[in-house]
Design a protein around this motif. Structure first.
Motif, short mmCIF file in Angstrom:
data_model
loop_
_atom_site.label_atom_id
_atom_site.label_comp_id
_atom_site.label_asym_id
_atom_site.label_seq_id
_atom_site.Cartn_x
_atom_site.Cartn_y
_atom_site.Cartn_z
N SER A 86 -54.79 -0.50 10.45
CA SER A 86 -54.58 -1.33 11.64
C SER A 86 -55.38 -0.72 12.79
O SER A 86 -56.47 -0.19 12.58
N HIS A 96 -53.47 -3.18 18.43
CA HIS A 96 -52.29 -4.05 18.24
C HIS A 96 -51.46 -4.13 19.52
O HIS A 96 -50.70 -5.08 19.71
N GLN A 97 -51.63 -3.12 20.39
CA GLN A 97 -50.88 -3.10 21.65
C GLN A 97 -51.18 -4.34 22.50
O GLN A 97 -50.34 -4.78 23.29
N SER A 155 -50.34 -10.43 20.19
CA SER A 155 -49.13 -11.24 20.29
C SER A 155 -49.14 -12.25 19.14
O SER A 155 -50.19 -12.56 18.58
N CYS A 184 -56.91 -8.17 18.29
CA CYS A 184 -55.64 -7.49 18.58
C CYS A 184 -54.48 -8.13 17.81
O CYS A 184 -53.61 -7.43 17.27
N ASN A 185 -54.49 -9.45 17.74
CA ASN A 185 -53.44 -10.17 17.02
C ASN A 185 -53.44 -9.80 15.53
O ASN A 185 -52.38 -9.62 14.92
N LEU A 187 -51.95 -6.42 14.92
CA LEU A 187 -50.50 -6.50 15.02
C LEU A 187 -49.93 -7.06 13.72
O LEU A 187 -48.91 -6.57 13.22
N PRO A 215 -45.71 2.30 17.02
CA PRO A 215 -46.43 1.14 17.54
C PRO A 215 -45.60 0.53 18.67
O PRO A 215 -44.49 1.00 18.96
N ALA A 235 -44.36 -4.81 17.35
CA ALA A 235 -44.75 -4.45 15.98
C ALA A 235 -43.59 -3.91 15.16
O ALA A 235 -43.70 -3.77 13.94
#
Length: 314
Positions: A170, A174-175, A178, A201-202, A205, A290, A294
């Motif tokens: 990952s 991921h932060q 959404s 980013c999605n 996650l 995370p 997450a």
């Protein structure tokens, strides 16, 4: 005054560089993998290549699942030459095609007797606004739906080979992710409103949430699943983004090398101390946390169910 400013900046840059190097986790396990079978997607370049080379050096049978035959076979040959391990193989795998994923899994299940480690490493970054032949958003399919389907199709062999491990590469990105189930494939977006970085980013996650739900489903099977952040690394994956290409020389001063970036993946694949750890998120060869999204089990469960339908798993 000017020299003082320059000196301060040199000191700052040096401190940042030293901090990154001193906090970089390195896999310390010397475990051999003779008799073990490992599948790694995207093992032809970047951290995937470094991971595959390390595991091959430990004696494992390594299967490189790559989209491009030329790059895949060239990587195989380099790994064989570097490690002396002849049991390294290329097989075609295009995660942006569910047909390709199914063909890879079908062939693997028919020809292999075991699978000890599955590393979902391959992925895309800043891909164009495009749907695949399966009607899914290109980057979502490459980074989430494709690996999701591959993992599920290889689960029976992973279970029969237990203890075995699944590793999802990952990212700390991921932060910024959404999950909107009404816009999972950018259904509400146009080419003008499409945000490349947001989608990336999605997907990262999704990698973590998938591991959370899969861990729940694998209780008692002897199969573990974990996700990880490899660190900030400048590799070929960033070539699609203009900004990243422009600042790449500067980034390289602060980023991990591909060898350093592969260490957490290698640690999760071989270290005895993580053999019974599952459903966790790692960075620098240590457990991390995370963001709260997450860690949401209900969100993870719903994402799994939606993903099952979109890849036509059942």
């Amino acid at each position: 005054m000017l020299w003082s400013f320059v000196l301060l900046n040199v000191i700052l840059v040096t401190c940042i560089w030293l901090f990154n190097k001193l906090t970089c986790g390195i896999c310390k396990s010397s475990r051999h993998l003779v008799g073990k079978v490992i599948v790694i997607s995207g093992g032809n370049a970047g951290i995937g290549y470094e991971t595959a080379k390390d595991l091959a050096a430990r004696g494992a049978r390594v299967i490189l699942g790559c989209r491009d035959e030329g790059r895949g076979t060239a990587a195989r040959d380099r790994i064989v030459a570097a490690t002396g391990n002849q049991d390294v193989h290329y097989r075609h795998l295009d995660l942006a095609s569910l047909k390709s994923v199914r063909e890879f899994a079908d062939n693997f299940n028919k020809t292999e007797k075991r699978l000890d480690v599955l590393i979902n490493n391959a992925g895309a970054f800043a891909s164009e606004f495009k749907k695949t032949e399966d009607g899914l958003l290109l980057e979502m399919q490459s980074n989430h739906f494709g690996p999701f389907l591959l993992t599920n199709l290889l689960l029976p062999l992973l279970k029969s080979s237990a203890p075995s491990r699944i590793i999802n590469v990952s990212s700390i990105a991921h932060q910024g992710g959404s999950i909107d189930f009404e816009n999972l494939n950018a259904e509400k977006e146009t080419e003008k409103t499409y945000g490349k970085i947001n989608i990336y980013c999605n997907t990262k996650l999704c990698n973590i949430l998938t591991a959370v739900e899969l861990d729940r489903r694998l209780k008692g099977t002897g199969v573990t699943v974990n996700s990880l952040h490899p660190g900030i690394i400048v590799t070929d994956i960033t070539k699609n983004d203009t900004l990243f290409r422009m600042i790449m020389p500067l980034l390289k001063m602060f980023c991990k090398s591909t060898w350093e970036g592969a260490q957490t993946t290698i640690h999760l694949a071989v270290a005895p101390e993580v053999a019974s750890i599952s459903g966790q998120y790692f960075r620098d060869c240590r457990e991390g946390k995370p963001n709260l999204v997450a860690q949401d089990p209900e969100l993870a469960k719903k994402l799994w169910e939606v993903s099952e339908k979109l890849v036509k798993l059942k």
